[in-house]
Design an enzyme around this catalytic site. Structure first.
Site, PDB file in Angstrom:
ATOM      1  N   LYS A  71      -1.927  -1.457  -3.964  1.00 27.87           N
ATOM      2  CA  LYS A  71      -2.801  -0.293  -3.964  1.00 27.87           C
ATOM      3  C   LYS A  71      -1.950   0.965  -4.067  1.00 27.87           C
ATOM      4  O   LYS A  71      -0.980   1.080  -3.302  1.00 27.87           O
ATOM      5  CB  LYS A  71      -3.617  -0.280  -2.664  1.00 27.87           C
ATOM      6  CG  LYS A  71      -4.561   0.882  -2.491  1.00 27.87           C
ATOM      7  CD  LYS A  71      -5.275   0.803  -1.146  1.00 27.87           C
ATOM      8  CE  LYS A  71      -6.237   1.976  -0.971  1.00 27.87           C
ATOM      9  NZ  LYS A  71      -6.886   1.976   0.361  1.00 27.87           N
TER      10      LYS A  71
ATOM     11  N   LYS B 218       0.872  -1.185   0.000  1.00 27.52           N
ATOM     12  CA  LYS B 218       0.000   0.000   0.000  1.00 27.52           C
ATOM     13  C   LYS B 218       0.900   1.224   0.000  1.00 27.52           C
ATOM     14  O   LYS B 218       1.612   1.488   0.973  1.00 27.52           O
ATOM     15  CB  LYS B 218      -0.912  -0.003   1.218  1.00 27.52           C
ATOM     16  CG  LYS B 218      -1.863   1.193   1.256  1.00 27.52           C
ATOM     17  CD  LYS B 218      -2.767   1.123   2.467  1.00 27.52           C
ATOM     18  CE  LYS B 218      -3.741   2.282   2.510  1.00 27.52           C
ATOM     19  NZ  LYS B 218      -4.645   2.215   3.691  1.00 27.52           N
TER      20      LYS B 218
ATOM     21  N   GLU C 234       7.922  -6.791   1.427  1.00 29.43           N
ATOM     22  CA  GLU C 234       6.694  -6.723   2.219  1.00 29.43           C
ATOM     23  C   GLU C 234       5.782  -7.912   1.921  1.00 29.43           C
ATOM     24  O   GLU C 234       5.217  -8.535   2.827  1.00 29.43           O
ATOM     25  CB  GLU C 234       5.944  -5.417   1.920  1.00 29.43           C
ATOM     26  CG  GLU C 234       6.570  -4.168   2.500  1.00 29.43           C
ATOM     27  CD  GLU C 234       6.183  -3.942   3.952  1.00 29.43           C
ATOM     28  OE1 GLU C 234       5.553  -4.831   4.561  1.00 29.43           O
ATOM     29  OE2 GLU C 234       6.504  -2.865   4.487  1.00 29.43           O
TER      30      GLU C 234
ATOM     31  N   SER D  28      -9.914   5.513  -5.070  1.00 28.77           N
ATOM     32  CA  SER D  28     -10.879   6.601  -5.252  1.00 28.77           C
ATOM     33  C   SER D  28     -10.403   7.662  -6.230  1.00 28.77           C
ATOM     34  O   SER D  28     -11.203   8.194  -7.013  1.00 28.77           O
ATOM     35  CB  SER D  28     -11.176   7.237  -3.895  1.00 28.77           C
ATOM     36  OG  SER D  28      -9.978   7.728  -3.290  1.00 28.77           O
TER      37      SER D  28
END
Length: 337
Positions: free
Chosen positions: A260, A205, A245, A286
């Site tokens: 993301k 992320k 990660e 978004s």
């Protein structure tokens, strides 16, 4: 009658030959997109018969639980397999230690219970993160200098994940990026008998500028103010770190990993899929939604064509499924076809 040409050299292989008729383009398509690839993120709020417009995300609304159930009826008709829940918390219930996040009668917990009671076959994914619940908008517990404390935060995330599993969530999705939280949550789920509760880990992320509309949607933008999340979300300049990660999250018990945002990080998606061969999801966030929607409304892009191309590009890069605010619209387009 075919045209006749003489005294010219032409290629023996004409790749355009198979691109000309629509039937052969369909037969040769290497990447397919279906409703089975889509997860619909939904913003929920307390109350009854409440529906709130999100100004930066045209067509997306915050819904109370009763309206969420009606929305889910439509998603079922469209064959969308799963939804992801994101809560909008009353400011009066926010605190420094995010106690509201793990209450058995909390907003998410009640929504999960009602969804699984009415639609047991719908996959329900819940966000495991503290930013909707903290007064400062950070994803964790902070010290006197504003630094997010990793281990103290993980303790709260474990409580939150357990409360969601107890409510009936099919999958918990830690989106906080704390070190070691996947292992801690997996151990707690196993210890408490939730052996079939999946973990969708937000493993890569990034600290992205594309999250702005989401923070407005969940009400954390004002709390965060001019703060940032650079100390725990990933640096957009790094790829090898993302692989590290993801390797750790898989070792700790993640069932699925996620990257993301989406389109700005397709190179990461490709490397992750090729290296780990693990179930890999992508969140078309978004900001990506807002850009495509606005450009379509202004007539600068053909919205349907651009949206479909964006999702196919994510699939082509290696995604097994996509969280997208276009899920309901796209499923409708696909059904009409």
């Amino acid at each position: 009658m075919p045209l006749s040409y003489t005294n010219r050299q032409f290629p023996q292989t004409r790749l355009r030959r198979m691109r000309t008729p629509s039937f052969s383009r369909r037969l040769m398509a290497e990447t397919q997109l279906s409703a089975d690839d889509l997860i619909y993120p939904v913003f929920i709020l307390d109350g009854a018969n409440r529906r709130e417009i999100i100004h930066s995300m045209s067509g997306i609304e915050r819904l109370s639980i009763d309206l969420l159930l009606k929305e889910t009826e439509e998603l079922m008709r469209l064959n969308i397999p799963a939804i992801a829940l994101f809560p909008v918390i009353d400011p009066a219930k926010k605190s420094l230690f995010a106690e509201e996040s793990y209450q058995s009668n909390g907003l998410v917990q009640r929504a999960v219970h009602e969804l699984k009671k009415s639609f047991p076959e719908m996959g329900v994914i819940t966000d495991i993160a503290l930013d909707p619940y903290t007064v400062h908008g950070q994803d964790g517990i902070i010290d006197e200098k504003g630094y997010v404390l990793n281990d103290a935060t993980t303790d709260i995330l474990v409580k939150q994940a357990l409360s969601h599993a107890e409510a009936g969530a099919d999958m918990v999705a830690p989106s906080d990026m704390m070190d070691g939280r996947i292992g801690a949550i997996r151990r707690a789920l196993e210890k408490n008998g939730f052996i079939n509760t999946g973990i969708l880990a937000y493993s890569a992320k990034y600290a992205s500028s594309f999250y702005g509309p989401f923070r407005e949607a969940v009400g954390s933008a004002n709390a965060l103010g001019k703060g940032n999340k650079f100390s725990y979300q990933m640096d957009p300049r790094n790829v090898d770190e993302a692989l590290h990660e993801i390797a750790l999250d898989l070792q700790e018990g993640a069932d699925i990993v996620m990257i993301k945002p989406g389109m700005p990080y397709l190179d990461v998606v490709r490397r992750v899929k090729e290296l780990f061969h693990a179930p890999t999801f992508v969140y078309q966030v978004s900001g990506e939604y807002a850009m495509l929607k606005a450009a379509g409304q202004l007539g600068w892009l053909d919205e349907k064509a651009a949206v479909m191309e964006s999702l196919i590009s994510i699939k082509r890069a290696g995604a097994d499924a996509i969280l997208t605010y276009f899920a309901k619209t796209v499923a409708g387009w696909l059904k009409d076809e």
